[in-house]
Design a protein around this motif. Structure first.
Motif, PDB file in Angstrom:
ATOM      1  N   GLU A   3     -33.275 -51.691   9.340  1.00 15.83           N
ATOM      2  CA  GLU A   3     -32.983 -50.423  10.327  1.00 15.83           C
ATOM      3  C   GLU A   3     -33.220 -49.125   9.493  1.00 15.83           C
ATOM      4  N   GLN A   4     -32.451 -49.116   8.594  1.00 13.78           N
ATOM      5  CA  GLN A   4     -32.513 -47.485   7.892  1.00 13.78           C
ATOM      6  C   GLN A   4     -33.860 -47.480   7.368  1.00 13.78           C
ATOM      7  N   LYS A   5     -34.418 -48.494   6.656  1.00 12.95           N
ATOM      8  CA  LYS A   5     -35.786 -48.204   6.170  1.00 12.95           C
ATOM      9  C   LYS A   5     -36.736 -47.885   7.212  1.00 12.95           C
ATOM     10  N   CYS A   6     -36.757 -48.588   8.422  1.00 13.93           N
ATOM     11  CA  CYS A   6     -37.416 -48.220   9.674  1.00 13.93           C
ATOM     12  C   CYS A   6     -37.245 -46.855  10.068  1.00 13.93           C
ATOM     13  N   GLU A   7     -36.190 -46.582  10.210  1.00 12.55           N
ATOM     14  CA  GLU A   7     -35.686 -45.288  10.646  1.00 12.55           C
ATOM     15  C   GLU A   7     -36.319 -44.192   9.899  1.00 12.55           C
ATOM     16  N   LEU A   8     -36.149 -44.214   8.267  1.00 17.08           N
ATOM     17  CA  LEU A   8     -36.769 -43.325   7.375  1.00 17.08           C
ATOM     18  C   LEU A   8     -38.339 -43.385   7.522  1.00 17.08           C
ATOM     19  N   ALA A   9     -38.870 -44.519   7.588  1.00 13.49           N
ATOM     20  CA  ALA A   9     -40.332 -44.624   7.542  1.00 13.49           C
ATOM     21  C   ALA A   9     -40.838 -44.024   8.944  1.00 13.49           C
ATOM     22  N   GLU A  10     -40.066 -44.231  10.093  1.00 10.99           N
ATOM     23  CA  GLU A  10     -40.520 -43.651  11.270  1.00 10.99           C
ATOM     24  C   GLU A  10     -40.398 -41.764  11.166  1.00 10.99           C
ATOM     25  N   ARG A  11     -39.595 -41.476  10.821  1.00 11.08           N
ATOM     26  CA  ARG A  11     -38.979 -40.219  10.489  1.00 11.08           C
ATOM     27  C   ARG A  11     -40.370 -39.477   9.452  1.00 11.08           C
ATOM     28  N   GLU A  12     -40.390 -40.069   8.253  1.00 18.33           N
ATOM     29  CA  GLU A  12     -41.600 -39.712   7.360  1.00 18.33           C
ATOM     30  C   GLU A  12     -42.989 -40.052   8.210  1.00 18.33           C
ATOM     31  N   LEU A  13     -43.193 -40.844   8.848  1.00 18.09           N
ATOM     32  CA  LEU A  13     -44.459 -41.053   9.660  1.00 18.09           C
ATOM     33  C   LEU A  13     -44.682 -39.717  10.741  1.00 18.09           C
ATOM     34  N   THR A  14     -43.527 -39.567  11.561  1.00 17.60           N
ATOM     35  CA  THR A  14     -43.374 -38.357  12.352  1.00 17.60           C
ATOM     36  C   THR A  14     -43.694 -37.036  11.816  1.00 17.60           C
ATOM     37  N   GLU A  15     -43.099 -36.601  10.658  1.00 17.50           N
ATOM     38  CA  GLU A  15     -43.361 -35.504  10.026  1.00 17.50           C
ATOM     39  C   GLU A  15     -44.659 -35.270   9.363  1.00 17.50           C
ATOM     40  N   MET A  16     -45.293 -36.567   8.963  1.00 20.62           N
ATOM     41  CA  MET A  16     -46.744 -36.460   8.486  1.00 20.62           C
ATOM     42  C   MET A  16     -47.706 -36.084   9.587  1.00 20.62           C
ATOM     43  N   LYS A  17     -47.333 -36.800  10.657  1.00 17.60           N
ATOM     44  CA  LYS A  17     -48.295 -36.709  11.869  1.00 17.60           C
ATOM     45  C   LYS A  17     -48.269 -35.093  12.226  1.00 17.60           C
ATOM     46  N   ASP A  18     -46.939 -34.510  12.242  1.00 17.32           N
ATOM     47  CA  ASP A  18     -46.872 -33.023  12.606  1.00 17.32           C
ATOM     48  C   ASP A  18     -47.515 -32.361  11.420  1.00 17.32           C
ATOM     49  N   GLU A  19     -47.428 -32.586  10.412  1.00 19.42           N
ATOM     50  CA  GLU A  19     -48.014 -31.949   9.294  1.00 19.42           C
ATOM     51  C   GLU A  19     -49.615 -32.037   9.374  1.00 19.42           C
ATOM     52  N   ILE A  20     -50.153 -32.994   9.526  1.00 22.12           N
ATOM     53  CA  ILE A  20     -51.439 -33.315   9.706  1.00 22.12           C
ATOM     54  C   ILE A  20     -52.130 -32.523  10.850  1.00 22.12           C
ATOM     55  N   GLN A  21     -51.270 -32.560  12.026  1.00 23.80           N
ATOM     56  CA  GLN A  21     -51.858 -31.771  13.263  1.00 23.80           C
ATOM     57  C   GLN A  21     -51.636 -30.368  12.854  1.00 23.80           C
ATOM     58  N   ARG A  22     -50.781 -29.729  12.163  1.00 22.10           N
ATOM     59  CA  ARG A  22     -50.586 -28.473  11.757  1.00 22.10           C
ATOM     60  C   ARG A  22     -51.733 -28.225  10.934  1.00 22.10           C
ATOM     61  N   MET A  23     -51.986 -28.762  10.036  1.00 22.81           N
ATOM     62  CA  MET A  23     -53.154 -28.602   8.921  1.00 22.81           C
ATOM     63  C   MET A  23     -54.475 -28.629   9.798  1.00 22.81           C
ATOM     64  N   LYS A  24     -54.607 -29.425  10.850  1.00 25.16           N
ATOM     65  CA  LYS A  24     -55.870 -29.612  11.624  1.00 25.16           C
ATOM     66  C   LYS A  24     -56.173 -28.260  12.405  1.00 25.16           C
ATOM     67  N   GLU A  25     -54.828 -27.874  12.980  1.00 25.14           N
ATOM     68  CA  GLU A  25     -54.900 -26.484  13.810  1.00 25.14           C
ATOM     69  C   GLU A  25     -55.380 -25.410  12.800  1.00 25.14           C
ATOM     70  N   ASP A  26     -54.623 -25.540  11.749  1.00 22.69           N
ATOM     71  CA  ASP A  26     -54.982 -24.227  10.679  1.00 22.69           C
ATOM     72  C   ASP A  26     -56.331 -24.289  10.182  1.00 22.69           C
ATOM     73  N   SER A  27     -56.932 -25.795  10.183  1.00 24.48           N
ATOM     74  CA  SER A  27     -58.455 -25.887   9.813  1.00 24.48           C
ATOM     75  C   SER A  27     -59.168 -25.332  10.903  1.00 24.48           C
ATOM     76  N   GLU A  28     -58.828 -25.743  12.229  1.00 25.69           N
ATOM     77  CA  GLU A  28     -59.706 -25.310  13.155  1.00 25.69           C
ATOM     78  C   GLU A  28     -59.788 -23.877  13.296  1.00 25.69           C
ATOM     79  N   GLN A  29     -58.693 -23.091  13.120  1.00 26.66           N
ATOM     80  CA  GLN A  29     -58.672 -21.637  13.222  1.00 26.66           C
ATOM     81  C   GLN A  29     -59.348 -20.960  12.093  1.00 26.66           C
TER      82      GLN A  29
END
Length: 346
Positions: A75-101
């Motif tokens: 459960e802890q591994k899944c929790e950490l993986a989900e948090r890391e995945l969410t942060e990576m998706k947010d970072e990718i989205q921010r990078m995409k927005e910055d790239s579009e700008q």
């Protein structure tokens, strides 16, 4: 080695989470953050046990690693993986927005550079047409200098007009800005500013519109990919059509050549047919003569052969006589010539 690699990965992810909770270092989070954190992640790993990380690393082998090792549960591994995945998706989205700008900014800069380059090319062409052509002509340097001065004065006058136009536009924009600021102050005084609920609604709408924009961007990206694939397929079929057209052209040429050859063969066949008919007619006549041919008697053949032999002998005798007569004629001619020569001498 595989187990150590897995443990190192878990330790790095957990350390990253602790650093986000406490930026000062990999230590236990304060009570305020501990209450907010999930209970699954409150289990302390091996490297955080003891007074410091260094003491945990340099423990003696006598204590044994099994006394201090506490692994992460699934459960802890899944929790950490989900948090890391969410942060990576947010970072990718921010990078995409910055790239579009950034892309939009670069497109605007390119467009501005295109406009500027068009103006420069127009100015260069005008200068070459008005000045360079005059300088290169045979009129002399005085007319060229006067024309160059007039050209420079005209450009200065146009630049002054543009500067005055921009100054008036700046003045109007400043007045419009003051007017908007005044209206904003009036609205604030009248209590028409946006309250917190309205702001939250706008934020919710903004989030919804942002989601729609992201969906449209994804759809646009998908359409661009589809368009690229379509262009590739179109180019492939264009090349295929070009090859087919070339093959068709070569086949048409081959067909025309074969038609000409067929016509030639037909003409030759007709000529050969005529010759065959003629040869067949001659052959039929010869066959008819051969069928009507009668062999004469042997005695007649012997008589004819004897007559031919007599004629040949007679021909030879007459040839000898003719030779003797020619020799006599030549001697008579020589004698006559001598007589004529002697007569002429006398």
């Amino acid at each position: 080695s595989h187990a150590n690699a897995l443990l190192q990965t878990e330790a790095e992810m957990l350390e990253k989470w602790y650093r986000k909770m406490e930026p000062c270092g990999p230590s236990l989070p304060p009570p305020s953050e501990t209450r907010d954190a999930p209970p699954e992640l409150m289990q302390v790993p091996l490297w955080s046990r003891g007074s410091s990380c260094t003491r945990g690393r340099y423990k003696s082998k006598l204590h044994g690693a099994t006394d201090y090792f506490v692994g992460l549960t699934v459960e802890q591994k899944c929790e950490l993986a989900e948090r890391e995945l969410t942060e990576m998706k947010d970072e990718i989205q921010r990078m995409k927005e910055d790239s579009e700008q950034t892309l939009q900014n670069l497109e605007a800069v390119i467009e501005e550079a295109d406009v500027w380059w068009t103006d420069v090319k127009k100015a260069i062409s005008d200068f070459e047409k008005d000045i360079i052509s005059t300088i290169s002509s045979k009129k002399g340097s005085i007319i060229a200098s006067e024309k160059l001065l007039r050209y420079m004065e005209e450009k200065n006058r146009q630049r002054d007009l543009l500067r005055e136009k921009l100054r008036l536009k700046n003045y109007l924009l400043k007045g419009y800005k003051k007017k908007l600021q005044q209206q904003l102050r009036q609205k604030e005084q009248m209590g028409e500013t946006l309250h917190e609920v309205r702001l939250q609604q706008l934020q919710v709408r903004n989030a919804q519109y942002q989601e729609k924009i992201n969906e449209k961007n994804q759809e646009l990206l998908h359409l661009k990919l589809t368009s690229g694939k379509t262009v590739q397929v179109l180019n492939f079929y264009k090349r295929k059509l070009q090859d087919a057209m070339e093959t068709s052209t070569s086949l048409m040429k081959d067909i025309s050549q074969r038609k000409e050859l067929l016509e030639k063969i037909e003409r030759e066949a007709a000529l050969v047919e005529e010759q065959r008919a003629k040869a067949e007619s001659v052959n039929w006549k010869l066959r008819k003569q051969l069928s009507d041919y009668g062999v004469p008697p042997v005695l007649t053949y012997v008589q004819k052969k004897a007559a031919v032999t007599d004629l040949e002998n007679s021909l030879k005798a007459w040839e000898r006589k003719v030779a003797v007569a020619e020799m006599s004629l030549q001697s008579y001619r020589r004698a006559w010539n001598q007589v004529k020569m002697s007569g002429n001498q006398h």
